[in-house]
Design a protein around this motif. Structure first.
Motif, PDB file in Angstrom:
ATOM      1  N   PRO A 264       4.183   2.770  -1.159  1.00 55.04           N
ATOM      2  CA  PRO A 264       4.018   1.839  -0.030  1.00 55.04           C
ATOM      3  C   PRO A 264       2.566   1.724   0.424  1.00 55.04           C
ATOM      4  CG  PRO A 264       5.805   3.418   0.370  1.00 55.04           C
ATOM      5  CD  PRO A 264       5.048   3.911  -0.823  1.00 55.04           C
ATOM      6  N   ASP A 265       2.222   0.543   0.946  1.00 46.74           N
ATOM      7  CA  ASP A 265       0.872   0.333   1.471  1.00 46.74           C
ATOM      8  C   ASP A 265       0.507   1.392   2.501  1.00 46.74           C
ATOM      9  OD1 ASP A 265       0.511  -1.888  -0.085  1.00 46.74           O
ATOM     10  OD2 ASP A 265       0.716  -3.345   1.553  1.00 46.74           O
ATOM     11  N   GLU A 266       1.472   1.751   3.352  1.00 47.44           N
ATOM     12  CA  GLU A 266       1.135   2.681   4.433  1.00 47.44           C
ATOM     13  C   GLU A 266       0.750   4.058   3.899  1.00 47.44           C
ATOM     14  OE1 GLU A 266       5.738   2.205   4.506  1.00 47.44           O
ATOM     15  OE2 GLU A 266       3.960   0.934   4.216  1.00 47.44           O
ATOM     16  N   VAL A 267       1.320   4.456   2.773  1.00 44.04           N
ATOM     17  CA  VAL A 267       0.943   5.748   2.183  1.00 44.04           C
ATOM     18  C   VAL A 267      -0.484   5.672   1.640  1.00 44.04           C
ATOM     19  CG1 VAL A 267       1.419   7.393   0.319  1.00 44.04           C
ATOM     20  CG2 VAL A 267       3.300   6.450   1.688  1.00 44.04           C
ATOM     21  N   VAL A 268      -0.803   4.572   0.959  1.00 43.75           N
ATOM     22  CA  VAL A 268      -2.167   4.401   0.462  1.00 43.75           C
ATOM     23  C   VAL A 268      -3.153   4.410   1.618  1.00 43.75           C
ATOM     24  CG1 VAL A 268      -3.715   2.968  -0.913  1.00 43.75           C
ATOM     25  CG2 VAL A 268      -1.285   3.046  -1.470  1.00 43.75           C
TER      26      VAL A 268
END
Length: 316
Positions: A264-268
């Protein structure tokens, strides 16, 4: 003093071409230069050069694997850098990974906790100039003494990701080195390490406002690193087990492209710092605000001029 470090050598820059930039680092506000060791330059040689180019920088290894050199050679290499940079060298060691130790160096990745403990104890004695004869649980040493023990002996740091190693670092080393964490994760790590020991973290920074490009590079790195068992366990401990489970399933099935897509974008965005240089500096500062003593920027290549980017990321 607030520390602000950079990882050397920079990707794509010849080692000897670093001189002008390294000489400028103290004036830019950098206090530290830290090396690493995988399959590029060794960890010690860049620091020997930097010790002469910038005599005020603190220098550190993050990290030297404890399995790929014998105990005596570890002590000799550390003593050499410490002699070149008296009082300014920090010796960071760690277990590294089975791929580096076994597949690339023909070693045996066994008993990592015990081997780390034994190596710290040996190095503490050897770097103090003692003659060491000892039957450790994972290796033995007979009548080893450094011919040129450094004065002073360098502090020892241990790579640590989870409670066991963090507590070992607090007991046996002078601090811990970690990476692949968010500013908020620093609080979890600090709680296990305690308030006294120094905490160092390598922070991956991609100074670009092209979020898609930064996330694309971040996904490649995350799938490469966080699928390694120790990093998988680290992020399960930090609470990302469920959100990263689809990536792990795709990776285990041999579908690396799909594994990248499932991050997910939020993890990146939590694990890779990106944006304008000002936004990146603020994000790195957030690590410090949450309990990190020494942030060490690892500049990710994005097509820009590395020297200009290091300049732009300097503390204000």
């Amino acid at each position: 003093m607030t520390r602000w470090g950079i990882t050397i050598p920079l990707t794509g820059v010849p080692l000897t071409a670093h001189r002008e930039l390294v000489e400028r680092l103290p004036d830019l506000g950098y206090t530290d230069a830290w090396s690493a060791e995988t399959a590029g330059p060794d960890a010690f040689s860049p620091l020997v050069l930097a010790s002469q180019w910038a005599p005020s920088l603190r220098l550190g290894t993050a990290i030297v694997p404890i399995y790929t050199r014998g105990p005596g050679l570890l002590a000799m290499s550390a003593a050499t850098v410490a002699e070149c940079a008296p009082g300014r060298f920090v010796f960071g060691i760690g277990t590294s990974s089975p791929v580096i130790v076994e597949s690339w160096n023909g070693g045996a990745f066994t008993e990592p906790f015990q081997r780390s403990r034994d190596t710290l104890r040996f190095l503490r004695a050897a770097l103090a100039g003692e003659k060491v004869t000892e039957e450790y649980s994972t290796f033995s040493v007979s009548k080893f003494r450094l011919e040129r023990p450094p004065e002073p002996a360098p502090p020892l740091m241990l790579a640590a990701l989870r409670p066991g190693m963090l507590r070992l670092a607090a007991r046996e080393a002078d601090g811990a080195i970690t990476n692949w964490l968010s500013p908020e994760d620093v609080r979890t790590v600090r709680a296990e390490l305690g308030d006294g020991p120094e905490l160092v973290a390598r922070i991956f920074v991609c100074p670009t406002e092209d979020a898609d490009a930064a996330r694309g590079l971040g996904r490649m790195l995350i799938s490469s690193y966080l699928t390694v068992p120790v990093y998988r366990a680290f992020h399960e401990w930090l609470g990302r087990g469920d959100v990263l489970a689809p990536m792990h399933e795709a990776w285990a099935a041999g579908d690396r492209k799909r594994a990248n897509e499932l991050i997910p974008d939020e993890v990146v965005d939590e694990l890779v710092v990106h944006g304008s240089p000002e936004a990146c500096r603020e994000r790195v500062q957030a690590y410090v605000d949450n309990g990190l003593d020494t942030p060490v920027i690892a500049l990710l290549p994005n097509g820009g001029d590395p020297a200009e980017q290091v300049t732009a990321l300097a503390p204000r």
